[in-house]
Design a protein around this motif. Sequence first.
Motif, PDB file in Angstrom:
ATOM      1  N   TYR A  16       0.849  -1.210  -0.062  1.00 35.01           N
ATOM      2  CA  TYR A  16       0.039   0.064   0.187  1.00 35.01           C
ATOM      3  C   TYR A  16       0.851   1.149   0.144  1.00 35.01           C
ATOM      4  O   TYR A  16       1.973   1.229   0.557  1.00 35.01           O
ATOM      5  N   ARG A  17       0.468   2.133  -0.741  1.00 34.42           N
ATOM      6  CA  ARG A  17       0.918   3.656  -0.657  1.00 34.42           C
ATOM      7  C   ARG A  17       0.305   4.479   0.493  1.00 34.42           C
ATOM      8  O   ARG A  17      -0.833   4.675   0.207  1.00 34.42           O
ATOM      9  N   THR A  18       1.325   4.815   1.412  1.00 33.98           N
ATOM     10  CA  THR A  18       0.691   5.661   2.490  1.00 33.98           C
ATOM     11  C   THR A  18       1.718   6.908   2.591  1.00 33.98           C
ATOM     12  O   THR A  18       2.396   7.074   2.118  1.00 33.98           O
ATOM     13  N   GLY A  19       1.200   7.765   3.517  1.00 30.57           N
ATOM     14  CA  GLY A  19       1.964   8.914   3.915  1.00 30.57           C
ATOM     15  C   GLY A  19       3.228   8.717   4.573  1.00 30.57           C
ATOM     16  O   GLY A  19       4.248   9.655   4.280  1.00 30.57           O
ATOM     17  N   VAL A  22       5.610   3.088   1.677  1.00 28.36           N
ATOM     18  CA  VAL A  22       4.876   2.029   0.911  1.00 28.36           C
ATOM     19  C   VAL A  22       4.872   0.619   2.329  1.00 28.36           C
ATOM     20  O   VAL A  22       5.982   0.423   2.967  1.00 28.36           O
ATOM     21  N   SER A  51      -5.119  -8.456   4.948  1.00 32.21           N
ATOM     22  CA  SER A  51      -4.567  -7.981   3.333  1.00 32.21           C
ATOM     23  C   SER A  51      -4.328  -9.214   2.513  1.00 32.21           C
ATOM     24  O   SER A  51      -4.709  -9.229   1.422  1.00 32.21           O
ATOM     25  N   PRO A  61      -8.171  -1.584  -2.143  1.00 36.74           N
ATOM     26  CA  PRO A  61      -8.447  -0.058  -2.179  1.00 36.74           C
ATOM     27  C   PRO A  61      -7.635   0.658  -3.162  1.00 36.74           C
ATOM     28  O   PRO A  61      -6.928  -0.154  -4.104  1.00 36.74           O
ATOM     29  N   ARG A  62      -7.711   2.165  -3.093  1.00 38.81           N
ATOM     30  CA  ARG A  62      -7.071   2.665  -4.436  1.00 38.81           C
ATOM     31  C   ARG A  62      -5.665   2.959  -4.296  1.00 38.81           C
ATOM     32  O   ARG A  62      -5.020   3.447  -5.320  1.00 38.81           O
ATOM     33  N   ASN A  63      -5.315   2.800  -3.052  1.00 34.21           N
ATOM     34  CA  ASN A  63      -3.878   3.202  -2.794  1.00 34.21           C
ATOM     35  C   ASN A  63      -2.684   1.826  -3.004  1.00 34.21           C
ATOM     36  O   ASN A  63      -1.869   1.865  -2.063  1.00 34.21           O
ATOM     37  N   ILE A  64      -2.934   1.325  -4.063  1.00 34.53           N
ATOM     38  CA  ILE A  64      -1.995   0.107  -4.183  1.00 34.53           C
ATOM     39  C   ILE A  64      -0.795   0.629  -4.853  1.00 34.53           C
ATOM     40  O   ILE A  64      -0.664   1.251  -5.933  1.00 34.53           O
ATOM     41  N   ALA A  65       0.222   0.330  -4.064  1.00 31.21           N
ATOM     42  CA  ALA A  65       1.825   0.454  -4.746  1.00 31.21           C
ATOM     43  C   ALA A  65       2.206  -0.690  -5.655  1.00 31.21           C
ATOM     44  O   ALA A  65       2.991  -0.440  -6.620  1.00 31.21           O
TER      45      ALA A  65
END
Length: 324
Positions: A16-19, A22, A51, A61-65
């Motif tokens: 996941y890509r987060t603030g 990854v 997950s 979710p949309r924040n897939i890295a």
Amino acid sequence: MADTPLLAIDGLNLHYRTGNGVVRAVDGIDLTVNRGEALVVLGESGCGKSSLAKALLRVLPRNIARFDGRVAIDGMDTMALGEERFRREVRWQRISFVMQAAMNALNPVVRVGEQVAEPLRLHRGVDRSRAADRARAVFELVGVPAGFLQRYPFELSGGMRQRVVLAMALITEPDLVILDEPTSALDVLTQASIMNRLKAIKRETGTAFMLITHDVATSSEIADRVALMYAGQIVEHAPAETFFTEPAHPYARLLMASVPRLRQAERPRSIPGEPPSLAAPPAGCRFAERCPRRFERCADDPPAFRVDRRHDARCWLFASGGRP
């Protein structure tokens, strides 16, 4: 096809890509599930178990890295399927899902009988009358009185709601049902009742289960095999009778030592330290900082080594084969 596992997972990644960077929630996982068996994926909260379930069902979710690897059902690579074909042929057809909080899966203003019948009508095109008959049969299978078909979710206890969600997962007769902490919010007696019902369903229908949980005691009731997950990786994989009596990986040994047992002289022991951040996992063995048997080679990430027949552990202690 007889020797082909029902589900084969090879090198599966879901990041996941987060603030904070990854998050490597599922990081190179290999697993199989055979027809009619129960695989327990065991591990602490935050290790990536849920997950893994989302990756298998492609509920993302949309924040897939990163999302790659191979997931095959009866040899068919589902990762190669487009979303529409995956929805038609796999999700709720071959694999269904029971989420942790039953109330979140149920519409509070629709009778539970209609909700259980809905996947059959949506995915198989079955008419309302036949779907209702099938829902009644599945209610009996999971131990819910047929009269409850006309009730709303808020009229049911937590245990009954969980059985309703299980019925919804079974209505299309899938090959595999993934259950994410299905009894974590229930009392001990209700947990035991639902686990007994799952064992009966497995025996009567041949349905395979993947049970995702942190509860060692509950998982031991149904497991045929155990995959122990830590920091996004599978660190031990063994038949249930071997894992619960002769765990190999240092994390598995400490985990089993933390479980209270009847007629046990030693007091349960806690596992020191904290799991690493999945946004910044250590370069070597991910359990090394908490491991009492750490040595120089742990600075490198170990592969899975064979401990015994059908028993693997991701630990350098087993690099020479067999037990250290």
